[in-house]
Scaffold this active site. Structure first.
Site, mmCIF file in Angstrom:
data_model
loop_
_atom_site.group_PDB
_atom_site.id
_atom_site.type_symbol
_atom_site.label_atom_id
_atom_site.label_comp_id
_atom_site.label_asym_id
_atom_site.label_seq_id
_atom_site.Cartn_x
_atom_site.Cartn_y
_atom_site.Cartn_z
ATOM 1 C CD GLU A 163 -2.795 -1.102 2.435
ATOM 2 O OE1 GLU A 163 -4.135 -1.461 2.217
ATOM 3 O OE2 GLU A 163 -2.249 -1.060 3.662
ATOM 4 C CD GLU A 210 -2.986 -6.495 3.551
ATOM 5 O OE1 GLU A 210 -2.414 -5.303 3.756
ATOM 6 O OE2 GLU A 210 -2.989 -7.227 2.729
#
Length: 260
Positions: free
Chosen positions: A114, A134
């Site tokens: 990110e 994740e």
């Protein structure tokens, strides 16, 4: 000279280029709350320092750009709402008006991916690997992973990364458009600095305006985006740097831009 509040984040300045390094190589440059606070402060200081025109972000060592958040710290939040309202390291980069180049060395996982996605330009070493990991731990990214990935590589490739959590290598990242260039590890930071120096030589207001305009192009309907571009072009045209650019062109010499 800007000084981070922790040794786990390093800051250097080369002319008009700032280099911020995540400095926990033994932990794959996983980000702690102290590092996050330091990144927030550094971003604000870089915005305020007119001598800094471009920021390069990288990780220490060749193993990792960043493995994202330090998982062991995630249980420290008193409530899910406290976790939701944390001042996140990904958010720190979003406030930077100046261009940011990610020099991705090794793993860019979870929040590390990110962070790279929030940067304006991404260059990868040949040993880089990228994963929205994740889902393997029972949650999803929260720093803009889905939206930023989809803008970069399209919905199908994004779905593959989000739903499997499996990594892609540097060459696939290049093919998909996730990164702009792939270089050998030893050439990564020199290439990032070379590109940053080139951008820093351009008119600073025009460069910052180009960054703001690109954001508007993604977020506004087409007719509004074109109108916005015309308006901020007019603002740029009225600067002393624009006048210098026109004079240098007429006089057949390199321009000297002063951020005015």
């Amino acid at each position: 000279m800007i000084s981070p509040a922790t040794d786990d984040v390093l800051f250097e300045q080369h002319g008009h280029v700032a280099v911020i390094t995540l400095n926990r190589p033994a932990k794959l440059n996983a980000v702690t709350s102290e590092m996050s606070d330091a990144l927030v402060e550094l971003a604000q200081q870089c915005n305020q320092d007119d001598d800094i025109r471009v920021v390069v972000l990288t990780g220490a060592g060749e193993r990792a750009f960043s493995a994202g958040s330090d998982i062991r710290e995630l249980d420290k939040y008193a409530t899910p709402w406290a976790f939701r309202n944390r001042e996140d390291y990904c958010d720190s980069l979003k406030v930077l008006r100046k261009p940011v180049i990610a020099a991705v060395n090794g793993y860019a996982l979870g929040g590390g991916l990110e962070t790279a996605l929030i940067c304006d330009i991404r260059i990868a070493s040949s040993n880089a690997s990228f994963a929205a990991a994740e889902v393997k731990l029972g949650w999803i990214g929260g720093g803009g992973m889905s939206a930023l990935l989809a803008r970069s590589i399209g919905p199908s490739n994004t779905s593959l990364m989000l739903m499997t959590g499996d990594p892609i290598d540097a060459e696939r990242a290049l093919t998909w458009g996730l990164v702009s260039e792939v270089v050998e590890p030893a050439a990564l930071l020199p290439r990032a600095l070379e590109l940053a120096t080139t951008i820093a030589a351009r008119a600073p207001i025009a460069v910052e305006t180009a960054k703001a305009n690109l954001s508007a192009a993604y977020n506004l309907p087409l007719d509004q985006a074109v109108r916005y571009e015309r308006d901020i072009q007019t603002v740029c045209f009225a600067t002393q740097d624009a006048a210098e650019g026109r004079a240098a062109f007429a006089e057949r010499r390199p321009p000297t831009f002063t951020r005015a």
